[in-house]
Design a protein around this motif. Structure first.
Motif, PDB file in Angstrom:
ATOM      1  N   MET A 311       0.869  -0.972  -0.011  1.00 24.60           N
ATOM      2  CA  MET A 311      -0.056   0.059  -0.083  1.00 24.60           C
ATOM      3  C   MET A 311       0.830   1.149   0.111  1.00 24.60           C
ATOM      4  SD  MET A 311      -3.393  -0.794   2.176  1.00 24.60           S
ATOM      5  CE  MET A 311      -4.063   0.726   1.733  1.00 24.60           C
ATOM      6  N   LEU A 312       0.707   1.858  -1.103  1.00 26.77           N
ATOM      7  CA  LEU A 312       1.372   3.278  -1.244  1.00 26.77           C
ATOM      8  C   LEU A 312       1.128   4.268   0.083  1.00 26.77           C
ATOM      9  CD1 LEU A 312       3.269   4.805  -3.287  1.00 26.77           C
ATOM     10  CD2 LEU A 312       1.221   6.029  -3.789  1.00 26.77           C
ATOM     11  N   ARG A 313       2.166   4.781   0.625  1.00 25.08           N
ATOM     12  CA  ARG A 313       1.721   5.805   1.931  1.00 25.08           C
ATOM     13  C   ARG A 313       2.380   7.001   1.917  1.00 25.08           C
ATOM     14  NH1 ARG A 313       4.106   0.737   4.991  1.00 25.08           N
ATOM     15  NH2 ARG A 313       2.574  -0.159   3.366  1.00 25.08           N
ATOM     16  N   GLN A 314       2.233   7.794   2.834  1.00 21.27           N
ATOM     17  CA  GLN A 314       2.558   9.233   2.778  1.00 21.27           C
ATOM     18  C   GLN A 314       4.071   9.206   2.839  1.00 21.27           C
ATOM     19  OE1 GLN A 314       1.461  11.388   6.270  1.00 21.27           O
ATOM     20  NE2 GLN A 314       3.044  12.944   6.159  1.00 21.27           N
ATOM     21  N   GLN A 315       4.803   8.344   3.563  1.00 24.19           N
ATOM     22  CA  GLN A 315       6.318   8.276   3.478  1.00 24.19           C
ATOM     23  C   GLN A 315       6.970   7.976   2.132  1.00 24.19           C
ATOM     24  OE1 GLN A 315       4.129   6.910   5.528  1.00 24.19           O
ATOM     25  NE2 GLN A 315       4.978   6.653   7.701  1.00 24.19           N
ATOM     26  N   ASP A 316       6.172   7.222   1.347  1.00 22.77           N
ATOM     27  CA  ASP A 316       6.762   6.942   0.031  1.00 22.77           C
ATOM     28  C   ASP A 316       6.637   8.272  -0.835  1.00 22.77           C
ATOM     29  OD1 ASP A 316       7.032   4.125   0.150  1.00 22.77           O
ATOM     30  OD2 ASP A 316       4.786   4.111   0.355  1.00 22.77           O
ATOM     31  N   ILE A 317       5.866   9.164  -0.519  1.00 19.20           N
ATOM     32  CA  ILE A 317       5.851  10.508  -1.413  1.00 19.20           C
ATOM     33  C   ILE A 317       6.487  11.462  -0.826  1.00 19.20           C
ATOM     34  CG2 ILE A 317       3.999  12.368  -1.656  1.00 19.20           C
ATOM     35  CD1 ILE A 317       1.856  10.234  -1.645  1.00 19.20           C
ATOM     36  N   VAL A 318       6.701  11.822   0.308  1.00 17.73           N
ATOM     37  CA  VAL A 318       7.580  12.771   0.958  1.00 17.73           C
ATOM     38  C   VAL A 318       8.863  12.425   1.003  1.00 17.73           C
ATOM     39  CG1 VAL A 318       7.896  14.027   3.124  1.00 17.73           C
ATOM     40  CG2 VAL A 318       5.698  13.376   2.705  1.00 17.73           C
ATOM     41  N   GLU A 319       9.352  11.099   1.385  1.00 18.98           N
ATOM     42  CA  GLU A 319      10.619  10.739   1.439  1.00 18.98           C
ATOM     43  C   GLU A 319      11.162  10.259   0.190  1.00 18.98           C
ATOM     44  OE1 GLU A 319      10.843   7.751   4.483  1.00 18.98           O
ATOM     45  OE2 GLU A 319       9.754   9.067   5.848  1.00 18.98           O
ATOM     46  N   GLN A 320      10.171  10.290  -0.851  1.00 20.77           N
ATOM     47  CA  GLN A 320      10.652   9.416  -2.211  1.00 20.77           C
ATOM     48  C   GLN A 320      11.332   8.319  -1.900  1.00 20.77           C
ATOM     49  OE1 GLN A 320      12.684  13.559  -3.123  1.00 20.77           O
ATOM     50  NE2 GLN A 320      11.801  13.037  -4.906  1.00 20.77           N
ATOM     51  N   ARG A 321      10.584   7.411  -1.340  1.00 19.94           N
ATOM     52  CA  ARG A 321      11.404   5.951  -1.133  1.00 19.94           C
ATOM     53  C   ARG A 321      11.366   5.159  -2.317  1.00 19.94           C
ATOM     54  NH1 ARG A 321       8.141   3.889   4.180  1.00 19.94           N
ATOM     55  NH2 ARG A 321       9.093   5.401   5.832  1.00 19.94           N
ATOM     56  N   HIS A 323      11.608   1.927  -4.755  1.00 20.68           N
ATOM     57  CA  HIS A 323      10.887   0.612  -5.053  1.00 20.68           C
ATOM     58  C   HIS A 323      11.498  -0.235  -5.973  1.00 20.68           C
ATOM     59  CE1 HIS A 323       7.869   1.542  -1.692  1.00 20.68           C
ATOM     60  NE2 HIS A 323       7.870   2.796  -2.523  1.00 20.68           N
ATOM     61  N   GLN A 324      12.066  -1.541  -5.719  1.00 19.37           N
ATOM     62  CA  GLN A 324      12.827  -2.224  -6.867  1.00 19.37           C
ATOM     63  C   GLN A 324      11.818  -2.543  -7.901  1.00 19.37           C
ATOM     64  OE1 GLN A 324      12.258  -5.688  -7.542  1.00 19.37           O
ATOM     65  NE2 GLN A 324      10.658  -5.885  -6.222  1.00 19.37           N
ATOM     66  N   TYR A 358       8.062  10.825  -7.042  1.00 20.20           N
ATOM     67  CA  TYR A 358       8.134   9.557  -6.168  1.00 20.20           C
ATOM     68  C   TYR A 358       7.612   8.246  -6.897  1.00 20.20           C
ATOM     69  CZ  TYR A 358       2.823  10.247  -5.576  1.00 20.20           C
ATOM     70  OH  TYR A 358       1.738  10.414  -5.581  1.00 20.20           O
ATOM     71  N   GLN A 359       8.392   7.315  -6.677  1.00 25.36           N
ATOM     72  CA  GLN A 359       8.033   6.005  -7.382  1.00 25.36           C
ATOM     73  C   GLN A 359       6.529   5.284  -6.889  1.00 25.36           C
ATOM     74  OE1 GLN A 359      11.586   3.611  -6.860  1.00 25.36           O
ATOM     75  NE2 GLN A 359      12.646   4.626  -8.382  1.00 25.36           N
ATOM     76  N   ILE A 360       5.935   4.481  -7.997  1.00 26.47           N
ATOM     77  CA  ILE A 360       4.691   3.874  -7.611  1.00 26.47           C
ATOM     78  C   ILE A 360       5.102   2.473  -7.911  1.00 26.47           C
ATOM     79  CG2 ILE A 360       2.575   3.578  -8.207  1.00 26.47           C
ATOM     80  CD1 ILE A 360       2.156   6.371  -8.932  1.00 26.47           C
ATOM     81  N   PRO A 361       5.072   1.684  -6.815  1.00 22.22           N
ATOM     82  CA  PRO A 361       5.471   0.366  -7.121  1.00 22.22           C
ATOM     83  C   PRO A 361       4.434  -0.691  -7.769  1.00 22.22           C
ATOM     84  CG  PRO A 361       5.245   0.502  -4.657  1.00 22.22           C
ATOM     85  CD  PRO A 361       5.081   1.938  -5.571  1.00 22.22           C
ATOM     86  N   TYR A 362       4.854  -1.667  -8.653  1.00 24.54           N
ATOM     87  CA  TYR A 362       3.974  -2.675  -9.282  1.00 24.54           C
ATOM     88  C   TYR A 362       3.278  -3.300  -8.363  1.00 24.54           C
ATOM     89  CZ  TYR A 362       2.579  -6.490 -12.087  1.00 24.54           C
ATOM     90  OH  TYR A 362       1.851  -7.656 -12.547  1.00 24.54           O
ATOM     91  N   ARG A 363       3.603  -3.627  -7.111  1.00 33.03           N
ATOM     92  CA  ARG A 363       2.868  -4.202  -6.172  1.00 33.03           C
ATOM     93  C   ARG A 363       1.572  -3.579  -5.700  1.00 33.03           C
ATOM     94  NH1 ARG A 363       7.086  -4.238  -1.705  1.00 33.03           N
ATOM     95  NH2 ARG A 363       7.678  -2.475  -3.020  1.00 33.03           N
TER      96      ARG A 363
END
Length: 760
Positions: A311-321, A323-324, A358-363
């Motif tokens: 599940m994409l979440r706030q930290q993925d967006i703000v921290e630009q995490r 994802h492989q 920010y990246q959006i993962p395939y999962r």
């Protein structure tokens, strides 16, 4: 004559379709998914319950298409989504710069019906799901009221892009509705119960000046007391369409099953608003205006969100995490609205931006418990907070393209969606997407079949940025301005600017860069110069004693001083841009983002470009020059500026810009793909906004391809698109391919982002 005897019961005419992929939902996400999958070689049925494609972007709703570019109001440079959605928006720019929503309908329909692998079913609603076992969909049942026909739709793979998740819901896919608590995912921006857990729907209206007095008698159901809307004083006679996005309602209701109730309330509001504008006496300019169009179906923002393996979440967006399994990107703000909508005392939205893409993962793009169900559009696997960013149409379309390509690979390899997320398979999906122009931050294309990778490249000239000549306007430093320059590793070259002071003063110039090389938020100050100016015109020497430790863009920042005018240049070059510390209230940009409490977002300044015809570069001289525009860039696997320009650019004085790829032996070339610069920084809003051009000034309009005998093998005279695919009826045997870049669509020097050649 057709005659039938009376009978107890008749069945509807039923048509059965078999395909490799059934896509339910003809919004931009489903449309781009279907086109991508069809072009990848599989059979697709696209099922849309409306008479036109486009969903919220169609003429039925009329919301502009936006994504990571955010009206050019954030720090995401060159961030327009690539691939099919880029092709659609660029085509709309060319045909429809006035933003007519009816013409946008025609472009979407044309793109779909031009694909022989797509069966399009309009006005057709899916109402039932058949399953072969607990986790597998076998077929769908649908009905078209216009031709009184039932459809049975069978496929091994399904994509739910329906907005409300009609397929996933009936199939038993795990879903959520409403907001998660702060504790579940550690999201500090999770809303309170007072703010509400769902975004509502909106209805828009268009007006027209008839040139003569027009009266308006409101329908009986119109809202008769407009003052019950706390923001009623914001209404005026000039704004229309999706500029009034904040006429929103329904977040306290069931945004699936109460949609008709919500629509009626919005109709009451719209007609009450127009009655207020026409008959309150406060808007004399509205005397000759009429209400030309009101939406008949609401534009939906939020309902169900389905669960994937992540599940994409706030930290993925703000921290630009990282994802492989990244396959798409987002960049719109985290944009949540009060559930009470237009009746709320709170601001219409609460937008918080990130520092970059920010990246959006395939999962996030397939169901965790229905094995053959893809998810696309606003229903992807994301928390309510992350949904606030990922929900917008540009991002949804980009995600849909990833699903379309994934479905094609699943078909080719006879596998199910989850298998593609495995490390040994996800790379193939990513590379196939990159080939189509789908940008994935942090990834490059590595295509072993591309003959250009083994070629020797030569060019008639290569642009070196030694000067942005001072042939443009003098503009006051009423707001701080900056010139973005790409630099390699090494010392910052000596620069010279030109400034005029109307009195003795001091000019402050800062050199900044972004913390992350691929970002364009200038949050790291490298050096500050304080330069005394006497009244008059000056050459301003900028000698920074700074060394750059990795290739990136630097910002040469001229800080606000109302007593100084800065000299600008009319020269525009691919990958070179000026930005300004300015306000864009439409996207909650007030010059600086400053959260007043710990909500998990960053404090930083906004430095954004001006829209053309404004936005000239700052006039500068550059000692030694910046030589980052060479021919090698066309095969570096990136098709847009990121931390570097990633483009071949010819010298301004080159009378015949030419790029040649040579091989030691003859090659059989069946296909050539060229990628041009259509200015990914321009958001290309699809409606309302009027664009001053019909094509990018950086884009090559006319080009010629020649073989090793300098015989012309292809000639294009009217290009405006990013991606050009040239397929030869018979393979061309040649030891070289020469590309003559004849004319651009504007005054910029000729440029080319990528070239690929294939033997098949």
């Amino acid at each position: 004559m057709l005659k039938s005897d009376a009978t107890g019961k008749r069945t509807l005419k039923t048509i059965r379709y078999e395909a490799d992929l059934i896509v339910v939902g003809g919004g931009l996400s489903g449309t781009c998914c279907a086109i991508t999958a069809a072009r990848a070689g599989i059979r697709v049925a696209l099922v849309q319950d409306r008479p036109v494609l486009g969903g919220n972007s169609s003429s039925e709703v009329r919301l502009w298409v936006l994504g990571a570019t955010s009206h050019m109001g954030n720090n995401n440079r060159w961030a327009r989504e690539g691939g099919v959605i880029d092709e659609i928006l660029v085509e709309n720019w060319y045909r429809n710069p006035e933003g007519n929503p009816l013409l946008f309908d025609t472009i979407l329909l044309e793109k779909v019906v031009s694909e022989p692998n797509i069966t399009l079913l309009l006005n057709t609603a899916v109402y039932d799901v058949e399953k072969s076992n607990a986790d597998t969909i076998s077929s769908l049942k649908a009905f078209c009221s216009q031709n009184s026909t039932a459809y049975e739709l069978t496929a091994p793979l399904f994509c739910d892009a329906s907005g409300d998740g009609v397929v996933g819901f009936q199939a038993g896919a795990a879903f959520r509705m409403g907001a998660e608590s702060q504790e579940e995912f550690g999201e500090k921006f999770a809303p309170s119960a007072e703010y509400g857990e769902l975004l509502g729907h909106s209805l828009y209206f268009y007006t027209k000046d008839t040139g003569r007095p027009v009266r308006f008698v409101p329908p009986s159901y119109a809202l008769d007391d407009i003052t019950t809307i706390p923001r009623y004083r914001r209404f005026n006679a000039q704004e229309y369409g999706c500029q009034l996005w904040w006429i929103e309602y329904g977040g306290r209701l069931d945004t699936v099953h109460d949609t008709e109730t919500i629509k009626w309330e919005l109709w009451k509001v719209v007609y009450g608003v127009w009655n207020h504008i026409k008959n309150s006496g406060q808007f004399p300019e509205a005397e000759t205006m009429t209400l030309e169009w009101v939406g008949t179906i609401p534009g939906k923002r939020e309902s169900r969100r389905f669960e994937g393996d992540y599940m994409l979440r706030q930290q993925d967006i703000v921290e630009q995490r990282i994802h492989q399994d990244a396959v798409a990107f987002g960049g719109w703000s985290i944009d949540l609205h009060p559930a009470d909508g237009v009746f709320s005392e709170k601001p219409g939205c609460n937008q918080w931006h990130g520092k970059g893409l920010y990246q959006i993962p395939y999962r996030c793009l397939y169901s965790r418990n229905i094995s053959n169900l893809f998810l696309a559009g606003r229903i992807i696997s994301a928390t309510h907070v992350a949904f606030g960013s990922a929900r917008v149409m540009g991002t949804s379309a980009h995600v849909g393209q990833a699903v379309g390509m994934a479905a094609a690979l699943c078909t080719r390899e006879n596998t199910l969606p989850r298998r593609l997320s495995e490390p040994q398979k996800i790379g193939l999906l990513q590379q196939e997407l990159l080939k189509t122009g789908q940008h994935i931050p942090g990834l490059r294309l590595h295509d072993e079949r591309d003959l250009i990778q083994q070629a020797t490249l030569t060019a008639s000239s290569e642009f070196v940025l030694t000067e942005l000549p001072g042939d443009g306007p003098l503009i006051s430093l009423a707001q701080s301005a900056a010139q973005m320059l790409p630099l390699p590793t090494g010392p910052v070259p000596r620069l010279t600017a030109w400034a005029t002071a109307d009195q003795d003063t001091t000019l402050t110039v800062e050199l900044r860069r972004s913390t992350k090389a691929d970002n364009h938020t200038p949050d790291v100050t490298l050096q500050t110069l304080t330069i005394p100016l006497r009244k008059g015109k000056h050459e301003v020497d900028l000698d920074f004693s700074v060394r750059i430790d990795e290739p990136c863009y630097v910002f040469v920042m001229f800080m606000k001083n109302e007593h100084v005018k800065l000299q600008y240049s009319n020269l525009r070059v691919t990958g070179v841009l000026s930005v300004f510390n300015k306000i864009n209230a439409a996207v909650s940009n007030y010059g600086k983002q400053e959260p007043t409490e710990d909500i998990g977002v960053d404090t930083f300044e906004f430095w954004c470009p001006e829209r053309r015809p404004k936005g000239q570069n700052v006039a500068l001289k550059c000692s030694g020059g910046i030589g980052l525009f060479g021919a090698e860039n066309i095969r570096n696997g990136i098709q847009r500026p990121t931390s570097q320009p990633n483009a071949y650019v010819a010298e301004l004085t080159d009378p015949n810009p030419t790029l040649t790829a040579s091989w030691p032996t003859k090659q059989r070339i069946s296909r050539v793909e060229l990628f041009f610069d259509t200015d990914y920084d321009h958001p290309l809003e699809s409606v309302i906004m009027i664009h001053p051009e019909t094509a990018s000034p950086f884009c090559v309009r006319e080009y010629i391809l020649c073989n090793d005998r300098q015989k012309r093998i292809y000639h294009e005279t009217n290009n405006h698109q990013s991606r050009n695919i040239i397929r030869f009826a018979e393979p061309i045997e040649t030891s070289s391919l020469t590309i003559h870049l004849k004319e651009t669509n504007g005054g910029a020097p000729a440029s080319l982002m990528e070239v690929r050649c294939y033997a098949d």
